[in-house]
Design an enzyme around this catalytic site. Structure first.
Site, PDB file in Angstrom:
ATOM      1  N   THR A 158      -2.999  14.740  -8.510  1.00 30.86           N
ATOM      2  CA  THR A 158      -4.265  14.288  -7.927  1.00 30.86           C
ATOM      3  C   THR A 158      -4.403  14.593  -6.427  1.00 30.86           C
ATOM      4  O   THR A 158      -5.516  14.707  -5.934  1.00 30.86           O
ATOM      5  CB  THR A 158      -4.449  12.764  -8.147  1.00 30.86           C
ATOM      6  OG1 THR A 158      -3.267  12.096  -7.698  1.00 30.86           O
ATOM      7  CG2 THR A 158      -4.694  12.453  -9.615  1.00 30.86           C
ATOM      8  N   GLU A 178      -4.270   7.792  -2.164  1.00 30.22           N
ATOM      9  CA  GLU A 178      -3.191   8.630  -2.735  1.00 30.22           C
ATOM     10  C   GLU A 178      -2.105   8.962  -1.725  1.00 30.22           C
ATOM     11  O   GLU A 178      -1.533  10.049  -1.770  1.00 30.22           O
ATOM     12  CB  GLU A 178      -3.760   9.932  -3.298  1.00 30.22           C
ATOM     13  CG  GLU A 178      -4.918   9.773  -4.229  1.00 30.22           C
ATOM     14  CD  GLU A 178      -4.472   9.569  -5.655  1.00 30.22           C
ATOM     15  OE1 GLU A 178      -3.571  10.283  -6.092  1.00 30.22           O
ATOM     16  OE2 GLU A 178      -5.025   8.681  -6.302  1.00 30.22           O
ATOM     17  N   GLY A 189     -25.663  14.011  18.144  1.00 27.36           N
ATOM     18  CA  GLY A 189     -25.876  13.021  19.197  1.00 27.36           C
ATOM     19  C   GLY A 189     -26.632  11.813  18.686  1.00 27.36           C
ATOM     20  O   GLY A 189     -26.258  11.225  17.665  1.00 27.36           O
ATOM     21  N   GLY A 198       0.855  -1.194   0.000  1.00 28.34           N
ATOM     22  CA  GLY A 198       0.000   0.000   0.000  1.00 28.34           C
ATOM     23  C   GLY A 198       0.880   1.229   0.000  1.00 28.34           C
ATOM     24  O   GLY A 198       1.344   1.679  -1.047  1.00 28.34           O
TER      25      GLY A 198
HETATM   26  C1  LIG Z   1     -11.542   3.864  -0.668  1.00 27.47           C
HETATM   27  C2  LIG Z   1     -10.188   3.502  -1.214  1.00 27.47           C
HETATM   28  C3  LIG Z   1      -9.924   3.677  -2.571  1.00 27.47           C
HETATM   29  C4  LIG Z   1      -8.675   3.336  -3.106  1.00 27.47           C
HETATM   30  N1  LIG Z   1      -8.471   3.469  -4.453  1.00 27.47           N
HETATM   31  C5  LIG Z   1      -7.295   3.018  -4.994  1.00 27.47           C
HETATM   32  C6  LIG Z   1      -7.113   3.009  -6.411  1.00 27.47           C
HETATM   33  O1  LIG Z   1      -7.964   3.434  -7.184  1.00 27.47           O
HETATM   34  N2  LIG Z   1      -5.942   2.486  -6.902  1.00 27.47           N
HETATM   35  C7  LIG Z   1      -4.965   2.012  -6.077  1.00 27.47           C
HETATM   36  O2  LIG Z   1      -3.933   1.566  -6.576  1.00 27.47           O
HETATM   37  N3  LIG Z   1      -5.124   2.002  -4.735  1.00 27.47           N
HETATM   38  C8  LIG Z   1      -6.271   2.492  -4.167  1.00 27.47           C
HETATM   39  N4  LIG Z   1      -6.458   2.461  -2.800  1.00 27.47           N
HETATM   40  C9  LIG Z   1      -5.412   1.919  -1.949  1.00 27.47           C
HETATM   41  C10 LIG Z   1      -4.692   3.007  -1.166  1.00 27.47           C
HETATM   42  O3  LIG Z   1      -3.829   3.719  -2.021  1.00 27.47           O
HETATM   43  C11 LIG Z   1      -3.943   2.319  -0.016  1.00 27.47           C
HETATM   44  O4  LIG Z   1      -4.914   1.832   0.873  1.00 27.47           O
HETATM   45  C12 LIG Z   1      -2.992   3.284   0.677  1.00 27.47           C
HETATM   46  O5  LIG Z   1      -1.866   3.520  -0.127  1.00 27.47           O
HETATM   47  C13 LIG Z   1      -2.541   2.761   2.040  1.00 27.47           C
HETATM   48  O6  LIG Z   1      -2.067   1.477   1.934  1.00 27.47           O
HETATM   49  P1  LIG Z   1      -2.543   0.330   2.961  1.00 27.47           P
HETATM   50  O7  LIG Z   1      -4.024   0.434   3.065  1.00 27.47           O
HETATM   51  O8  LIG Z   1      -1.940  -0.950   2.515  1.00 27.47           O
HETATM   52  O9  LIG Z   1      -1.970   0.761   4.357  1.00 27.47           O
HETATM   53  P2  LIG Z   1      -0.471   0.518   4.903  1.00 27.47           P
HETATM   54  O10 LIG Z   1       0.509   1.002   3.905  1.00 27.47           O
HETATM   55  O11 LIG Z   1      -0.356  -0.880   5.354  1.00 27.47           O
HETATM   56  O12 LIG Z   1      -0.440   1.490   6.126  1.00 27.47           O
HETATM   57  C14 LIG Z   1      -1.116   1.194   7.355  1.00 27.47           C
HETATM   58  C15 LIG Z   1      -0.888   2.367   8.317  1.00 27.47           C
HETATM   59  O13 LIG Z   1       0.527   2.515   8.563  1.00 27.47           O
HETATM   60  C16 LIG Z   1       0.947   3.832   8.245  1.00 27.47           C
HETATM   61  N5  LIG Z   1       2.287   3.800   7.668  1.00 27.47           N
HETATM   62  C17 LIG Z   1       2.719   3.020   6.649  1.00 27.47           C
HETATM   63  N6  LIG Z   1       4.020   3.289   6.372  1.00 27.47           N
HETATM   64  C18 LIG Z   1       4.414   4.258   7.243  1.00 27.47           C
HETATM   65  C19 LIG Z   1       5.641   4.967   7.461  1.00 27.47           C
HETATM   66  N7  LIG Z   1       6.728   4.719   6.721  1.00 27.47           N
HETATM   67  N8  LIG Z   1       5.674   5.906   8.447  1.00 27.47           N
HETATM   68  C20 LIG Z   1       4.563   6.180   9.202  1.00 27.47           C
HETATM   69  N9  LIG Z   1       3.364   5.532   9.036  1.00 27.47           N
HETATM   70  C21 LIG Z   1       3.309   4.593   8.076  1.00 27.47           C
HETATM   71  C22 LIG Z   1      -0.047   4.342   7.239  1.00 27.47           C
HETATM   72  O14 LIG Z   1      -0.138   5.761   7.232  1.00 27.47           O
HETATM   73  C23 LIG Z   1      -1.351   3.711   7.732  1.00 27.47           C
HETATM   74  O15 LIG Z   1      -1.898   4.475   8.750  1.00 27.47           O
HETATM   75  C24 LIG Z   1      -7.676   2.818  -2.254  1.00 27.47           C
HETATM   76  C25 LIG Z   1      -7.937   2.667  -0.882  1.00 27.47           C
HETATM   77  C26 LIG Z   1      -9.164   3.000  -0.366  1.00 27.47           C
HETATM   78  C27 LIG Z   1      -9.403   2.820   1.113  1.00 27.47           C
END
Ligand SMILES: Cc1cc2nc3c(=O)[nH]c(=O)nc-3n(C[C@H](O)[C@H](O)[C@H](O)COP(=O)(O)OP(=O)(O)OC[C@H]3O[C@@H](n4cnc5c(N)ncnc54)[C@H](O)[C@@H]3O)c2cc1C
Length: 416
Positions: free
Chosen positions: A280, A396, A372, A156
């Site tokens: 974006t 993003e 509430g 992610g």
């Molecule tokens: C509604 C929705 C629509 C989406 N649409 C798309 C899309 O169209 N195309 C696409 O490719 N993806 C899409 N995504 C995916 C989105 O880009 C990822 O969910 C996002 O990049 C976060 O990745 P993750 O959910 O795996 O969280 P993780 O990367 O596992 O992170 C989990 C938590 O750890 C924190 N964290 C991670 N690394 C660090 C660091 N180095 N330092 C501090 N904190 C950190 C993060 O901030 C987060 O709070 C979508 C997600 C959602 C929820």
């Protein structure tokens, strides 16, 4: 800075407002209650096409050269011919995004068009690729979608961890991997898929392909469950020995040459992703502001109706929320304005993306607390906004990731 809005844009915003009140908000509530995305055949999408929406920003033909020149100077989206006193395309996009999300962010993302797939095609694609993949969105014969798939079950925030592989095989590439959460993917004509040629190279190994919908090996589309934004589909899918023509590699082979992991490797694929984000992120920030504004309106209306305004604590929270949203909006406008002026906007785009969703989350929280038990019942708009808003922090690049981008720039480290 000049945020002047001309009459034409003012009219477009008024049009969105009317469409929002009569169609977008009701459709969003309906999709939320049904728990499923708006059907791709819904007459609403045909109406959008009639209104001139659902199209590409790509100007095409001879104007393409001007778009290319603009982008290569700044790494930002094209400015087209709209300069001077007019709001440029990025500022226009930010203003329209906020208004659309005010009415329903889920429905707004479900709009036909190349979507998040468009920025990488614009920033990395060859003229032939833009013609092949974007021309059909200029005067679309029917609602059409594009999609963007970077995220994977194990990758992610850390995009260097993507494991979808690409291997050259004659005049094709073979793609294998799993993607998740791609917006509008199952209804899309094509998906920009990010893959790696060599995982040991990290981001230097990344390549971006446009994978057409009917490509053998692309499949297993599943709509993910989400807590909010139910009007559009977030989709997982698989690529199994998926043969993609070499001509679908964005930018062509030469763009990715010199990828041996040595100093100076081009990392074109990763740079393309970053350029997309600079375009974006201000828009995502603006969408968050739109949701926050909707929540503030609900909270303020409730306070007026129930005579809560005489309590200074309530007035104080309403005032703070409004102030934070205004600051967020200005950050988004500035990031977009810089892009339109062909100036780097990495820090401003990240600031907008870091601040706006947090301000909007506060606004929905205020609404939930003021309303509430009315809010907690689960059938009030404020509760839906509360569920919708969280994703704005996640998509993003999360808030934490934006903090990292800003901090690294501050101390002079490269972006990753
Ligand atoms: C509604 C929705 C629509 C989406 N649409 C798309 C899309 O169209 N195309 C696409 O490719 N993806 C899409 N995504 C995916 C989105 O880009 C990822 O969910 C996002 O990049 C976060 O990745 P993750 O959910 O795996 O969280 P993780 O990367 O596992 O992170 C989990 C938590 O750890 C924190 N964290 C991670 N690394 C660090 C660091 N180095 N330092 C501090 N904190 C950190 C993060 O901030 C987060 O709070 C979508 C997600 C959602 C929820």
């Amino acid at each position: 800075m000049n945020f002047k809005i001309d009459d034409e844009l003012r009219k477009r915003l008024a049009g969105i407002r009317e469409l929002g009140r009569t169609q977008i908000r009701p459709l969003g509530l309906e999709a939320d209650r049904a728990g499923k995305p708006v059907d791709p055949d819904h007459p609403f999408y045909a109406l959008l096409l009639k209104l001139g929406l659902g199209r590409t920003r790509w100007l095409g033909g001879e104007l393409d050269a001007e778009q290319d020149a603009t982008r290569s100077r700044v790494g930002s989206p094209p400015s087209g011919g709209e300069r001077g006193h007019k709001a440029g395309p990025s500022l226009t996009g930010v203003l329209l995004s906020e208004e659309l999300a005010y009415w329903d962010r889920g429905v707004a993302v479900s709009f036909p068009g190349p979507g998040l797939g468009e920025p990488p095609v614009l920033s990395m694609g060859t003229p032939e690729q833009k013609e092949r993949f974007l021309a059909r969105f200029r005067e679309p014969d029917r609602p059409r979608w594009g999609s963007f798939a970077m995220t994977e079950p194990g990758a992610g925030s850390d995009v260097a961890a993507i494991r979808t592989s690409c291997k050259r095989d004659g005049d094709h590439w073979i793609l294998d991997g799993d993607k998740s959460f791609a917006a509008n993917a199952s209804r899309a004509d094509w998906i920009v898929v990010w893959a790696t040629a060599d995982t040991s190279l990290g981001r230097a190994g990344h390549r971006a392909f446009v994978v057409e919908r009917d490509t053998p090996g692309l499949g297993d589309f599943k709509i993910e469950k989400k807590m909010g934004l139910k009007a559009y589909e977030s989709t997982s899918f698989t690529l199994r020995h998926c043969r993609v023509p070499a001509s679908h590699l964005l930018g062509g082979e030469a763009t990715y040459s010199n990828q041996d992991g040595s100093r100076g490797a081009k990392r074109a694929g990763f740079k393309g992703a970053l350029q997309s984000f600079n375009a974006t992120r201000p828009m995502i920030g603006a969408m968050a502001v739109g949701i926050g504004r909707a929540a503030l309106d609900e909270a303020a209306a409730f306070a007026r109706e129930h005579d809560l305004g005489s309590d200074p604590r309530v007035r104080d929270r309403l005032e703070r929320t409004r102030r934070k949203l205004r600051v967020a909006r200005l950050l988004c406008w500035r990031a977009a304005w810089l892009a339109d002026q062909q100036q780097p906007n990495i820090v401003e785009a990240s600031m907008a993306k870091a601040h706006a969703p947090a301000a909007a989350l506060d606004a929905t929280l205020l609404g939930m607390e003021l309303l509430g038990e009315v809010g907690a019942r689960g059938d009030h708009l404020i509760e839906k906004l509360f569920r919708d808003v969280k994703a704005m922090d996640i998509v993003e690049g999360t808030g934490q990731i934006q903090h990292i981008v800003i901090a690294r720039q501050l101390v002079g480290l490269p972006r990753e």
